[in-house]
Design a protein around this motif. Structure first.
Motif, PDB file in Angstrom:
ATOM      1  N   GLN A   1       0.850  -1.178   0.000  1.00 24.88           N
ATOM      2  CA  GLN A   1       0.000   0.000   0.000  1.00 24.88           C
ATOM      3  C   GLN A   1       0.892   1.236   0.000  1.00 24.88           C
ATOM      4  O   GLN A   1       1.589   1.486   0.972  1.00 24.88           O
ATOM      5  CB  GLN A   1      -0.931  -0.003   1.222  1.00 24.88           C
TER       6      GLN A   1
ATOM      7  N   ASP B   1      -3.365  -2.164  -3.986  1.00 21.55           N
ATOM      8  CA  ASP B   1      -4.496  -2.908  -4.545  1.00 21.55           C
ATOM      9  C   ASP B   1      -5.823  -2.490  -3.933  1.00 21.55           C
ATOM     10  O   ASP B   1      -6.851  -3.120  -4.222  1.00 21.55           O
ATOM     11  CB  ASP B   1      -4.283  -4.413  -4.316  1.00 21.55           C
ATOM     12  N   ALA B   2      -5.840  -1.463  -3.095  1.00 19.56           N
ATOM     13  CA  ALA B   2      -7.075  -1.022  -2.451  1.00 19.56           C
ATOM     14  C   ALA B   2      -7.315   0.451  -2.737  1.00 19.56           C
ATOM     15  O   ALA B   2      -6.373   1.240  -2.851  1.00 19.56           O
ATOM     16  CB  ALA B   2      -6.995  -1.254  -0.941  1.00 19.56           C
TER      17      ALA B   2
ATOM     18  N   ALA C   1      -7.671   2.052  -6.779  1.00 21.51           N
ATOM     19  CA  ALA C   1      -6.482   1.200  -6.721  1.00 21.51           C
ATOM     20  C   ALA C   1      -5.787   1.167  -8.080  1.00 21.51           C
ATOM     21  O   ALA C   1      -6.431   1.197  -9.130  1.00 21.51           O
ATOM     22  CB  ALA C   1      -6.882  -0.221  -6.308  1.00 21.51           C
TER      23      ALA C   1
END
Length: 651
Positions: A227, A258-259, A284
């Motif tokens: 992140q 990925d978020a 993301a």
């Protein structure tokens, strides 16, 4: 698995000397003297027994001598033995141990309250606990300056203060260069047992295709997901009309995770003062362009940064900016005329706002004008004289320029001078109208017009130019209308031609405004370079405030931040230096393609000091050879005592 290798294989040729004792024995074998006796029965019995004992002794001595030569030769060749069946112990042979620590800024990623660099230092402490006084430990990083100071061979252990001094480098070496340096130092150690270890976050890097040593990868605890947010390319948006101190800054925000990230805080800092904040959301694996509005307090260079608040990886959270801003810039027009054409006067009035505008004859120019005026325009200067030439050269020496407009009645000498200045060919004057065909989308002056619809847009009353070493910014067919050479801008149009529709179109004020910005003290879009690029200056102030006297030499920017450069007799220029952003993305290295790299397991401490060469046994061989030599002397001495002869007679 059993393996026997030699450090000096070329010396094994001397093992052929093993047969020398046998050859000497065969050549030097003597026949006993013939003696006549009256009765030989008892003598024959005694001679046969003596002969058996003597022959056995000679064979034994021959074998011992051959073994001594063989063992001595093998010992000099430095044999190494490795076997997986050998019982492991806490001891290990003297080993040269090289450790390459990745300290690029990606190693500062925070995971479970520790960074990867923190874990690297802990691994070094564990290695220290396993080494002994006979080892040589070499530690290298990706920081060339650090390696120069500390990248040496340490006897036994690495000093604790050396480990603690390892910090993130902003300009890392390639992994290939660091590994080559480590191999060189291992060879220089003179120890046959050599081992090379890597401590890295396993991110994609430049590795050699092959390597002369096995390389062992020490594992570090890694996050399950990546992140990270980064920010880059802060640029001031142009103000074409109604110039104010309200300035919009455009920047690029990237989400490398990925978020989705919601309510991300963005801050703008001008100088050392926070001047603006805003919240944004970003999907993301996406990049978005955003703007933030700041209030400029004064004229001059505006420096600072825009940052995103993200605690995972701090180093790519800021992007720096440096650009000049003058609410009311002062202009000087170098001309012999007493007034300016309508279109040129209008364009200059839009740019200067309430700033000063003065017409100066070429003969009246003084060097003090360089300090008083921020921008210069040249139109109808008359015959080019030495004072004007000197003035233009002084402008260029200060990394500044001027905006030049050609007039229809320009003389040949002046045309030749401008052709030389702008590295172009100036042909005839064209009065017929021609359609515009091109605006350069890659240059600051014309970038806003790159996508302009050009149908029905025509131009007339211009000089036909062909750019050679300059950059064409606007074209009409094959004719170049506007050219750029460094900070000098050439308009091959006569602004006095009222019938030229080009001056009525909004294109002209945009080009003129941007040209005046570009020809000023520095790039109006901001001065920005990347880490590792060179800055040439008389005096350079670094981001930490230290001042270097360069005397017009070059300095390689090694840290991000704001640099202030000054050339001789020139105004200071601010330069923003940003990071390389390849470390922002988590791209894992494919180690399967690198056959020489072996990843160690979680209990990697138990796998250290298992050299590819194994255990050095040359001392053992020397001791065995010495024991055989003493045995030989003992056998000869014992035989001499029994026979009543000296050892020399027996040998």
């Amino acid at each position: 698995m059993f393996q026997l290798s030699f450090l000096h294989t070329s010396l094994l040729i001397f093992a052929a000397a093993t047969v020398l004792p046998l050859l000497i024995w065969l050549i030097a074998k003597r026949k006993p003297p013939r003696v006549v006796f009256s009765s030989l029965r008892f003598i024959r019995l005694s001679a046969q027994e003596e002969k058996k004992r003597s022959k056995l002794q000679e064979i034994l001595l021959l074998i011992i001598r051959m073994l001594i030569i063989l063992l001595f030769t093998l010992a000099v060749a430095r044999p190494q033995v490795f076997s997986s069946r050998l019982k492991q112990s806490g001891k290990h042979p003297p080993t040269a141990l090289a450790i390459v620590v990745d300290n690029s800024f990606g190693m500062d990623y925070l995971h479970e309250a520790k960074t990867a660099l923190d874990r690297s230092k802990e691994a070094l402490e564990k290695i220290n606990a396993l080494t002994n006084s006979t080892d040589k430990v070499i530690i290298l990083t990706l920081d060339e300056s650090w390696n120069t100071l500390h990248g040496q061979s340490y006897a036994g252990k690495i000093p604790g203060d050396i480990i603690n001094s390892i910090a993130i480098t902003h300009l890392p070496l390639s992994m290939e260069a660091a590994m080559d340096k480590a191999h060189t130092k291992l060879v220089e150690s003179g120890i046959p047992n050599r081992e090379l270890y890597l401590i890295t976050d396993k991110r994609e890097a430049q590795y050699p295709a092959d390597f002369p040593l096995p390389v062992h990868l020490i594992p570090l605890a890694a996050p399950q997901s990546w992140q990270n947010l980064s920010i880059k390319d802060v640029t001031p948006l142009p103000q074409l009309v109604d110039k104010t101190r309200q300035q919009s800054l455009q920047f690029t925000l990237a989400n490398h995770g990925d978020a989705q990230r919601a309510d991300v805080l963005i801050r703008a800092v001008l100088g050392e003062t926070k001047v603006a904040e805003k919240f944004v959301s970003i999907p993301a694996r996406q990049e978005i362009k955003e703007t933030i509005l700041i209030e400029l307090r004064q004229d001059g260079w505006q420096t600072g940064y825009v940052e995103v608040v993200d605690e995972r990886l701090m180093h790519d959270n800021r992007s720096y900016f440096a650009f000049p801003h003058r609410l009311n810039p002062s202009l000087a027009v170098i001309t012999q005329d007493a007034s300016l054409p309508f279109y040129l006067q209008g364009a200059l009035d839009v740019y200067r706002g309430g700033g000063k505008l003065k017409l100066i004859a070429p003969d009246a120019l003084v060097m003090a004008d360089l300090e008083e005026y921020q921008n210069f325009v040249i139109y109808k200067p008359g015959p080019i004289g030495p004072r004007l030439k000197e003035f233009i050269e002084s402008l260029r020496h200060q990394k500044r320029g001027a905006v030049v407009f050609l007039d229809e009645n320009m003389g040949k000498d002046l045309a030749s001078w401008w052709s030389s200045m702008f590295d172009c060919q100036i042909g005839g004057f064209m009065r017929d109208a021609k359609e515009l065909s091109y605006f350069n989308p890659h240059h600051y002056v014309s970038s806003l017009l790159g996508g302009t619809e050009l149908s029905q847009k025509r131009v007339s009353h211009y000089w036909s130019c062909q750019a050679s070493g300059s950059v064409a910014l606007a074209k009409a067919g094959k004719d170049d209308l506007v050219l750029a050479k460094d900070n000098m801008i050439l308009f091959a149009l006569d602004p006095a031609a009222m019938q030229n529709s080009f001056f009525i179109d909004p294109i002209f004020p945009v080009l003129a405004y941007r040209a005046l910005e570009h020809s000023g003290l520095a790039l109006a879009g901001g001065n920005r370079i990347e880490l590792g690029e060179l800055i040439t200056a008389q005096e350079l102030t670094l981001p930490d405030g230290s001042v270097l006297q360069l005397a017009n030499r070059s300095y390689r920017a090694s840290k991000p931040g704001i640099y202030h450069s000054r050339i001789a007799n020139g105004e200071a220029t601010a330069i923003a230096v940003d990071y390389h952003y390849q470390e922002s993305e988590n791209n894992p290295q494919d180690y399967q393609k690198l056959k020489y790299i072996k990843s160690l397991k979680a209990d990697w401490q138990k796998q250290l000091f298992r050299s590819r060469l194994g255990y050095d046994i040359w001392k053992t061989l020397f001791l065995v050879a010495l024991a055989l030599f003493l045995l030989e002397i003992g056998i000869i001495k014992l035989a001499s005592l029994k026979a009543g002869k000296s050892p020399k007679e027996l040998t």
